[in-house]
Design an enzyme around this catalytic site. Structure first.
Site, PDB file in Angstrom:
ATOM      1  N   LYS A 121       5.097  -5.414   8.690  1.00 29.99           N
ATOM      2  CA  LYS A 121       4.694  -4.230   7.918  1.00 29.99           C
ATOM      3  C   LYS A 121       5.867  -3.241   7.927  1.00 29.99           C
ATOM      4  CE  LYS A 121       1.233  -0.501   8.188  1.00 29.99           C
ATOM      5  NZ  LYS A 121       0.021  -0.053   8.902  1.00 29.99           N
ATOM      6  N   ASP A 126     -10.417   5.136   8.574  1.00 28.83           N
ATOM      7  CA  ASP A 126     -10.054   4.488   7.310  1.00 28.83           C
ATOM      8  C   ASP A 126     -10.578   3.051   7.281  1.00 28.83           C
ATOM      9  OD1 ASP A 126      -9.031   4.356   4.783  1.00 28.83           O
ATOM     10  OD2 ASP A 126      -6.972   3.959   5.397  1.00 28.83           O
ATOM     11  N   GLY A 147       0.838  -1.190   0.000  1.00 31.63           N
ATOM     12  CA  GLY A 147       0.000   0.000   0.000  1.00 31.63           C
ATOM     13  C   GLY A 147       0.867   1.231   0.000  1.00 31.63           C
ATOM     14  N   GLY A 148       0.237   2.396   0.236  1.00 35.02           N
ATOM     15  CA  GLY A 148       0.993   3.633   0.231  1.00 35.02           C
ATOM     16  C   GLY A 148       2.021   3.698   1.346  1.00 35.02           C
ATOM     17  N   PHE A 149       1.802   2.931   2.436  1.00 33.99           N
ATOM     18  CA  PHE A 149       2.735   2.942   3.555  1.00 33.99           C
ATOM     19  C   PHE A 149       3.977   2.113   3.278  1.00 33.99           C
ATOM     20  CE2 PHE A 149      -0.317  -0.462   4.042  1.00 33.99           C
ATOM     21  CZ  PHE A 149       0.518  -1.568   4.103  1.00 33.99           C
ATOM     22  N   GLY A 150       3.891   1.150   2.359  1.00 34.04           N
ATOM     23  CA  GLY A 150       4.986   0.219   2.117  1.00 34.04           C
ATOM     24  C   GLY A 150       4.454  -1.173   1.871  1.00 34.04           C
TER      25      GLY A 150
END
Length: 860
Positions: free
Chosen positions: A570, A667, A551-554
């Protein structure tokens, strides 16, 4: 017409009126005699019209005889007769007193021999009633008795209270009549539309120190703790009031629990539902709805044996599992990954000569089916008895209603203990003499010792250098055992990693002070820190074959760090402009949140530019990877989808209401719902979550974060968020789970409606069932599906004030026939969607909310 003919006509009419009068009289009263019966729509109604008995059908196919509240519009059944043997036609079947007069039966009246379709168990042997009658009482009890004998329950030939289904009413007894061999327990319905016996039961175990257990077939899910004279020790909320009195009786003839409602205007019931939850409801007349007063299991520490033998669970701690003083984790690797079911083991063995006892305050007493109980012993004699028995591992008073009285001794491992800030009781665990010196406790009684023992004080007041040295050594050993594990070989300059870790985690604690300003003081986060080299090795240097998602976080990777359990790693992307705030937010929030429907954080790694979170591994990954997959969606039959909906609702209710801090997720979406090996849902990704004060209603932000398709109108347009913005996201999720379609990217032919608009259109047209995913097949409950669709539409209403709170949602989903308002128009977006599911994608998008068009930049 002749006079004779007129007379005959009048006479016939009189006969018809008379027959109709007596038939009506028989079926509207509270009693039937041996030669009367009930069929079709005929019912019995208790004297004061509190309860009603008759045939009913929950699915339009099978018919049952049951009892329900007469004047409550939300039809609520409290007892079912033939739950194992439904009949297919109520008009051809009759309910009546049996031939012997001491029970009730359901007969097929069309069969020549009057076939018995169902018969109740006989309670009294060798009973020979002369004029039996069956009567429905105002407390909901159906009884068979001799006509004219209304003295007491002892005169009943049979009563439904001896054979409960899923509900405990006031005056009912949960437990054993040992003289008659009766075990009165609750057993759930199979589903809200199927009264047949389900998997879950709530039973009282009369062995040892009696307590009640919630079972899933042969597996213990939850226990009440033993009765201590005031309440079950595992239910601190349980207090007798002016409205409700609780009773527990334990003698050679019977062991049972019951309650009595003193307020005539109060209606209360205890039930075990088809999803395995104990719930106590009260009827609220003003809102014409049931209010959930109490439920269990409600948190992680309610799960039976969560922290294993000698482990103590505490929802206010982080992690929730801690070993009793003098014990250490049996499986350290799993323990520091927050998997505590293996429990703890003694650091020093007992020698059965100089052992002592450590007092533990505010405890849910250990599982007690094998405990020894003597109500005549004093607590002093109890200590002596436990000290002199080498197999005794702990003791407590049996009754705390008037001080401390009676004695309970435990033998073998101590299991399923938990600590309460308010509630619980004192428990004394046996430790070796050296542990007593180290931790402080009661020296074991001997013949020359008076009172309850001598308190061994540790520290300066310990009285002697030897004691002080022992205490210091014990402290150092304890400190070493509680230090976070650091795995792998460190190749960084000495102190670099520690400085970066300390800097970040100190920031987290400082942030916690600001966020938790309502607390007296912040609590340090005891989160295990992992070595980056060990994680890199376990993930094969973060290779794609171990990648679970991105995702956008990694990225998220699956691995096993050394010999520990499989975990999900994560790794925050170094190139992400976001990250550090989200990382700190997730650490300080999820490390403190404990619920079965929230993903569990087991550790982290902070080394230079690396920021890594380590979670429990979820076998089926995210909900969207299953729900929206053509090859996997069939795994989610309706029962599993309904379980996912209910689980998400319970997790969100915990965040909004039951956790230590009110959390707004911000979210909530299908990709942030993870599924374990049994497809149970867990809410994840708290990087965008915000903490609310207890009296705070909403907040405003200039930084709109979240995912289009799930964002509430007031949040997307004005940056205004609250619990109701999470409720909106939940409503979208419900409709997606029912339909198997994404809200974003779903456009119905010609009128370009998204999923919310399409669901709303079908609902208004009375075609709600057309929304059901074809992958579900035909095996689903129509009532459950329609209830979920209505709940979903209520949650996505345009105005936040119209949306229900999650407490109402959970109650509605768990009720069999709830009363719900009609939904209003949803707040939904029209227009072309950009095909992406990432909440972190940055782009412009046009969003129309009921014909008002704005352009929003997704800041994530």
């Amino acid at each position: 017409m002749s006079g004779a003919a007129a007379l005959r006509a009048c006479f016939t009419l009189l006969i018809i009126i008379t027959i109709d009068f007596f038939a009506t009289s028989a079926t509207s009263s509270d009693t039937i005699s041996a030669n009367e019966s009930l069929a079709g729509d005929q019912t019995l109604v208790s004297a004061n019209e509190v309860f009603e008995l008759g045939f009913f059908t929950p699915d339009s196919t099978n018919y049952y005889v049951g009892i329900w509240y007469k004047n409550i519009p939300d039809r609520t059944y409290v007892w079912v007769a033939n739950r194992d043997t439904p009949v297919t036609n109520s008009s051809s079947s009759v309910f009546k007193i049996g031939d012997k007069g001491d029970n009730v039966v359901i007969l097929d009246q069309e069969a020549a021999t009057g076939t018995v379709l169902w018969s109740s168990n006989q309670t009294k042997a060798n009973s020979s009633p002369v004029n039996p009658v069956a009567q429905l009482l105002d407390n909901g009890n159906l009884v068979v008795r001799e006509e004219g004998d209304e003295s007491s329950s002892s005169g009943f030939l049979w009563q439904s209270f001896d054979f409960p289904t899923d509900t405990l009413l006031p005056d009912m007894k949960l437990g054993w009549d040992l003289s008659q061999g009766l075990d009165r327990f609750l057993n759930s319905w199979k589903s809200p539309q199927d009264p047949s016996p389900g998997d879950f039961s709530f039973k009282l175990d009369f062995h040892g120190y009696p307590e009640a257990f919630l079972w899933d077939q042969g597996k213990k899910l939850y226990r009440s703790g033993p009765w201590n004279g005031i309440r079950f020790s595992g239910v601190p909320e349980m207090k007798s009031t002016s409205d409700i009195d609780f009773t527990f009786v334990s003698d050679q003839q019977q062991v049972y629990y019951s309650y009595e409602v003193n307020n005539p205007n109060m209606i209360s019931r205890l039930t075990v539902n088809s999803t395995g939850t104990l719930q106590r409801f009260t009827w609220v007349e003003d809102s014409k709805s049931w209010s959930m007063f109490w439920d269990a299991p409600k948190d992680q520490c309610d799960d039976f044996g969560e922290c294993g033998p000698y482990g103590i669970c505490d929802t206010n701690g982080s992690p929730v599992c801690n070993c009793t003083s003098g014990f250490s984790p049996k499986n350290p690797q799993a323990w520091y990954l927050r998997e505590g079911s293996d429990g703890c083991v003694r650091e020093r063995e007992l020698d059965c000569s100089s052992d002592g006892f450590l007092p533990l305050k505010g405890l849910k007493l250990p599982e007690s089916s094998n405990a020894f109980v003597d109500m005549e012993m004093s607590l002093e004699d109890c200590q002596k008895g436990c000290a002199s028995n080498c197999s005794c591992t702990g003791y407590s008073s049996a009754n705390i209603s008037n001080g401390e009285a009676g004695c309970v001794m435990w033998f073998g491992d101590l299991l399923d203990m938990r600590h309460y800030l308010d509630g619980g009781q004192d428990f004394y665990v046996k430790l070796s003499a050296s542990d007593i010196v180290a931790y402080g406790g009661l020296v074991a009684q001997n013949s020359s010792t008076n009172g309850l023992g001598t308190l061994a004080i540790v520290g300066i007041a310990g009285g002697g250098g030897g004691v002080l040295l022992l205490a210091l050594a014990a402290f150092l050993m304890w400190k070493r055992k509680t230090m976070p594990i650091r795995r792998g070989r460190n190749t960084e300059p000495k102190g670099a990693r520690e400085r970066s870790q300390d800097f970040l985690l100190n920031e987290v604690v400082v942030s916690s002070k600001r966020e938790y300003s309502g607390e007296n003081k912040p609590e340090d986060i005891e989160l295990p820190l992992f070595d980056f080299n060990a994680i890199a090795s376990a993930t094969k240097n973060f290779c794609d074959e171990n990648k679970l998602g991105q995702g956008g976080f990694g990225c998220v990777y699956k691995c096993r760090i050394e010999e520990g359990p499989v975990v999900a790693v994560k790794r925050l992307s170094k190139n992400s402009g976001q990250g550090i705030e989200e990382f700190k937010n997730e650490v300080r929030l999820i490390a403190r949140l404990q619920h079965r429907n929230l993903v569990r954080l087991v550790g982290c790694c902070v080394e230079m530019d690396e920021k890594i979170l380590i979670y429990e591994y979820m076998e089926h990954k995210s909900l969207d990877s299953v729900l929206f997959s053509k090859t996997k969606s069939s795994m989610l039959n309706w029962e599993r989808r309904f379980n996912v909906i209910c689980g998400i609702a319970r997790g969100l209710l915990y965040l909004h209401q039951d956790s230590r801090f009110r959390i707004i997720h911000r979210d909530l979406k299908a990709s942030n719902i993870l599924l374990d090996g049994e497809l149970n849902p867990k809410i994840s990704d708290f990087g965008m979550a915000r903490i609310f004060g207890r009296d705070q209603v909403d907040a405003n932000t200039r930084r709109v974060v979240g995912t289009y398709g799930y964002m509430a109108p007031e949040y997307a347009m004005d940056g205004l968020f609250s619990e109701k913005s999470d409720v909106f996201s939940f409503g979208v999720l419900v409709l997606e789970i029912v339909s198997g379609k994404k809200n974003r990217g779903f456009y119905y032919a010609n009128n370009e409606l998204n999923l919310l608009g399409h669901a709303w259109k079908l609902w208004k047209e009375g075609k709600g069932l057309e929304l059901v995913d074809s992958a579900v097949g035909d095996a689903y409950s129509m009532n459950e599906v329609l209830r979920c669709i209505q709940v979903g539409l209520l949650c996505v209403q345009e105005h936040a004030d119209d949306r229900p709170a999650m407490s109402s949602v959970v109650l509605t989903l768990s009720s069999e026939n709830p009363t719900m308002p009609h939904p209003k128009s949803p707040g939904f977006c029209l227009g072309r969607a950009i095909e992406t599911d990432s909440s972190s994608s940055k782009h412009d998008e046009t969003c129309t909310v009921n014909q008002v068009t704005v352009t929003i930049l997704d800041a994530r």
